[in-house]
Structures are given as structure tokens and as C-alpha cells.
Design an enzyme around this catalytic site. Structure first.
Site, mmCIF file in Angstrom:
data_model
loop_
_atom_site.group_PDB
_atom_site.id
_atom_site.type_symbol
_atom_site.label_atom_id
_atom_site.label_comp_id
_atom_site.label_asym_id
_atom_site.label_seq_id
_atom_site.Cartn_x
_atom_site.Cartn_y
_atom_site.Cartn_z
ATOM 1 C CD GLU A 28 0.552 37.637 -26.569
ATOM 2 O OE1 GLU A 28 0.811 36.936 -25.588
ATOM 3 O OE2 GLU A 28 -0.591 37.706 -27.070
ATOM 4 C CB CYS B 110 0.252 33.961 -22.170
ATOM 5 S SG CYS B 110 -0.057 32.694 -20.939
ATOM 6 C CE LYS C 291 -12.136 25.697 -32.401
ATOM 7 N NZ LYS C 291 -10.903 25.475 -33.196
ATOM 8 C CD GLU D 78 -3.688 33.391 -20.405
ATOM 9 O OE1 GLU D 78 -3.410 34.551 -20.808
ATOM 10 O OE2 GLU D 78 -3.072 32.394 -20.765
#
Length: 514
Positions: free
Chosen positions: A415, A319, A204, A285
């Protein structure tokens, strides 16, 4: 076997390479706007419900219309993957590795075409797109070699009259949920790792970059992947995300994305449903809030360059991006001045012509989130550079720097995933490391210093999965810097490292009395 060496990056200052990329962009332009089906058991399934994939640099430009899977499609894909696993798990691991080697060769021949598609669908500048494609090739070749290393298991001891073996066997059907920021490299790596270890996959991909994933499926098929080994089921997380995570036949989930979604998957995967035979494994992650620490004994030019490139490469949509810098107070003003000078020179615009350092952010949701954090930053510190957007044609955010913030302010803790960096002071190196560690995340970090004792202190005390000395905090190379983080950055599943394939297998001990 030839020693592993990572795929080189393309030098676009060479006219031949520049022209090759322009031709590739022209080629990709020729197939924009097509309809793309699901792929289940090798069969193309076109659905009425399609999602428009668009160019974030030029929102009116359609990359493609991608069929969207329903729960019924996902159930069918799961049944196919489960059935295919019964034969795929028994295939020769060397044959599975050969598929990856051939896929790598195909992509290497079409390297600029894939990079051009990344420029179009993900808004990547040329160098970032080229690095993404190179990393995809690296993952394919590295994991193929790793499978050849692991295919006969690991030696264990035997006693007189006894022969013991320790072998790795595949887990079963895995769900791969891949991100949009490395839509070729991470999508490919997280797909072929379970494939080469003998598992079957429901893929996906991110809704933002599903065309890239479809083109990769075509490569796997050309390379000889049997039908049903990887089943391509793009669809909204709302419609099929929880369904495939919860499914009793899902053996593991490999996820790359936000912390909130990763934690949600982790929680759901822990629940055992009626008929479920195995505890599900999660490989996750989940992002970072990454810090560059600048010591008083540092090359300050290198420090400023590292901060700017790590913060603003691919518009901060990594990231591993530097979104916070902790600078010792005695060199703080000088570092801030150098960062300001370098950041103000960066240009932002459509990356297709290779004239700009930064391209767009991926979509309106990201754009609005970044704008909200810019307003928060204005309340918490001093806006040094940027803070503006250009939304007329695409999703452009100018490089933004906040100074005189505290290490625990919101823009230094949460973040943002955009081109925003905050710079805070520390009174000494020990405090700088303390501040660097004071986040929920632990993915990457960097230390700029010429003090050997401070380097060793950071090696011991800076708690991140990937720590870099005297360089930026982005740009891990497969096989060189295995990548994955601590704390809320995920499960420390080191992609491109010696332990990664083992996460997709289980150990089996056999003992024979002689």
C-alpha cells in the site's frame, strides 16, 4: 419514518453554490490559528504541550494548535467515561438517536463550513470535501435510524408457557482511533455508532486533522450529548495509544488506519490484563491494495476513466483507491494509451480555488514514502506519466502511472497511499481475477466488462469486501454499499451497513416461564 436517502452532493458549477463555498472558506480563514483544548467530561482542558495543525497545501498556514493528552489525561477520561456509562447505557435509545438526527441537521446547515475546514486541514478538493461532509451526515442519520430498528431487540421463538426475548445491550467504554483521510465522515461515523448504542467513548483523532474533530465535538454538544459520553483526547500514539488500548476498562477499540498499526492494536487487545473482566472487541479497517480488472469485452473509455478517477481522486489517499489495474493483453495497449491521455490532463495544486483535480498529500512522511515507491516503480516497470513532486510550498505529487509491471511487483503489492497506479497484463479473465486476488488485502475491486459470465465469475471469485461492476472502485455510499474488507484489509466491519451497530453491542437472552 421517511425512507432513508443519502445526502446529495453539491453542484459547484451552480454560481450560488460556488459563492457559498467561497464565503465558507472566508469564514474558516477567520478562525485559523486558535488554540484547542481537550474535552474530558465536558470540561475544557488546555495543555502546555500543543501540536500545530497545518495546511498541507501551504505548510506555513496554521490551522490550529491542539492540546495533547498525556496518560494522566487519558486515565481521567477513562474514569469519566466509565462513570458516565452507568447512566448513559440506560437512556432511551430513541433519545440517543435524536441527538444524531439533530447533529445531522446542524452539520447540514453548516455543510460548506465543514467542507471548507476539510479543504484547509486535510487538503481536500472541493468535491472530495463536500462528499466527506455529506457522508458524515449520512452516517449520523443512518445510524440513528438503525438504532430505532434495533432498540427493541430481535424476535426469537417462544414455546407454550414460556416467553423469550433477545435484546441488545451496550458494551461499555470504547476507544475510537480515527484517520486523517476522511477526518469528518469516518471520525464521526466511528464515534456516533458506539454513542447511539449506549456506550461511552474516548476519541483519539488523527493528529493531522484534530481541529475537524474538535468542531464535530461542538456539534454533538449543541445537539444535546451529555457530558462525558464522548471525551476528546488528541495525542500522539506513542504517548497514549498503547495505554488506552491496553486499559483494563477498555471494552472495544474502533480503529481506521494502516495495516501495521491495526495489527499492533489487534495483538495488544488480545492480551488480558489483571483486573480485566471482558475480552476486548476490535473493529478495524486497515487499508487496501485495490484492483480494477479490465476485460477484453469492455468499454475501454469507461475503463480508463474509472482507473484514473479511482487512482487519483484525493491524490490516491483512500483505502479504496485503485493502485493496481489488471488489463487483458488484447486491449492492454489501448487502455494504457487512454489512461496516459487522461492522467496527463489532470492538474495539481492548492484546492482552495477549485481549479485543480488533485490537491496535496497530507504530510512529509507521506510525501517521502510516495517518493520512495516511485523510485521502486522505476526499477520494476516503465514510468508512463508523472513521477515528480512540487514541494516548494505544499506537499504535491503529480499523478503517476507505471506500466509493464508484474502483478507481484512491490508497487503492485504494497500500500502506497498516494497518486501512484501500476498496470499489468493478464492473458485471460481467469488469470486477471487470480492476479487481482494475489495480494494481502481484500477491500475493494472493480471489473469493467460487458460479458455477463465474467461478471458472475467475478462475483463468485474476486475476493474483496466491496466489488463494483462497470464503475470505479471508490465512492461507497452509506446505506447503499456497506463498506469493509477481507484479509489484511480488516475485520470486514461493514460501516454504513445493517450489521455495524451490532458490533458495538452484545446480545442478551431472557426467558420467562409464564
Amino acid at each position: 419514518m421517511i425512507p432513508y436517502k443519502h445526502e446529495p452532493f453539491t453542484d459547484f458549477t451552480v454560481e450560488e453554490n460556488k459563492q457559498a463555498m467561497l464565503e465558507a472558506i472566508h469564514k474558516v480563514n477567520g478562525y485559523l490559528g486558535q488554540d484547542y483544548p481537550l474535552i474530558i467530561g465536558g470540561e475544557r482542558v488546555m495543555t502546555e504541550n500543543k501540536l500545530r495543525s497545518f495546511n498541507p497545501s501551504k505548510r506555513e498556514e496554521t490551522i490550529g494548535h491542539v492540546s495533547q493528552a498525556t496518560q494522566e489525561h487519558a486515565e481521567r477520561a477513562m474514569a469519566v467515561a466509565k462513570e458516565t456509562f452507568e447512566t448513559w447505557r440506560s437512556t432511551n435509545p430513541a433519545m440517543r438517536a435524536d441527538i444524531l438526527f439533530r447533529a445531522a441537521a446542524i452539520i447540514r446547515r453548516r455543510k460548506h463550513e465543514f467542507s471548507a475546514l476539510l479543504i484547509k486541514e486535510a487538503g481536500k478538493p472541493w468535491n472530495e470535501a463536500d462528499a466527506d461532509t455529506a457522508e458524515c451526515i449520512d452516517f449520523l442519520e443512518f445510524y440513528a435510524r438503525e438504532m430505532l430498528r434495533l432498540k427493541d431487540g430481535v424476535k426469537v421463538e417462544s414455546r407454550p408457557g414460556e416467553y423469550n426475548r433477545y435484546d441488545y445491550i451496550p458494551l461499555g467504554v470504547g476507544v475510537v482511533i480515527s484517520p486523517w483521510n476522511f477526518p469528518l465522515a469516518i471520525m464521526a461515523g466511528t464515534t456516533v455508532a458506539p454513542l447511539v448504542t449506549g456506550n461511552t467513548v474516548l476519541l483519539k483523532p488523527s493528529s493531522n486533522t484534530s481541529v475537524v474533530a474538535y468542531k464535530f465535538m461542538e456539534v454533538l454538544e449543541e445537539a444535546g450529548m451529555p457530558k462525558g459520553v464522548v471525551n476528546y483526547i488528541p495525542g500522539s500514539s506513542r504517548d497514549i495509544g498503547d495505554f488506552i488500548v491496553d486499559h483494563v476498562d477498555t471494552r472495544f477499540i474502533s480503529f481506521t488506519g494502516s495495516r501495521d498499526v491495526g495489527v499492533h492494536i489487534y495483538e495488544r487487545a488480545a492480551k488480558v490484563h489483571e483486573g480485566q473482566l471482558n475480552l476486548k472487541r476490535v473493529i478495524a479497517e486497515m487499508g487496501g491494495k485495490d484492483t480494477i480488472v479490465v476485460d477484453a469485452e469492455a468499454d475501454l473509455e469507461l475503463a480508463a476513466e474509472s482507473i484514473v478517477k479511482s487512482a487519483f481522486g484525493f491524490s490516491g489517499q483512500k483505502c479504496s483507491a485503485c493502485s493496481r489495474a489488471i488489463v487483458l493483453e488484447e486491449v492492454y495497449d489501448e487502455v494504457v494509451a487512454k489512461v496516459k491521455e487522461k492522467a496527463e490532463k489532470l492538474t495539481v495544486g492548492n484546492p482552495e480555488t477549485n481549479e485543480h483535480f488533485m490537491g496535496p498529500v497530507i504530510d512529509d512522511k507521506s510525501l517521502n514514502k510516495i517518493k520512495e515507491y516511485i523510485e521502486i516503480g522505476k526499477q520494476e516497470g516503465k514510468l508512463l506519466v508523472g513521477g515528480t513532486t512540487d514541494e516548494a510550498v505544499g506537499n504535491f505529487v503529480h499523478p503517476t502511472v507505471f506500466v509493464d509491471v508484474k502483478h507481484d511487483d512491490r508497487i503492485m503489492q504494497e500500500e502506497i497511499f498516494g497518486p501512484v497506479v501500476g498496470i499489468a497484463k493478464a492473458k485471460d479473465f481467469t488469470e486477471a481475477i487470480k492476479f487481482a486476488n494475489d495480494t494481502d488485502y481484500g477491500l475493494t475491486g472493480a471489473v469493467i466488462t460487458n460479458n455477463r459470465e465474467h461478471l458472475e465469475q467475478a462475483r463468485r471469485d474476486f475476493h474483496v469486501g466491496n466489488l463494483y461492476f462497470n464503475r470505479g472502485c471508490t465512492g461507497a455510499i452509506v446505506g447503499y454499499q456497506p463498506f469493509g474488507g477481507f484479509k489484511m484489509s480488516g475485520t470486514d466491519s461493514k460501516a454504513g451497513g445493517p450489521d455495524y451497530l451490532v458490533l458495538h453491542m452484545q446480545g442478551k437472552t431472557t426467558s420467562e416461564m409464564l
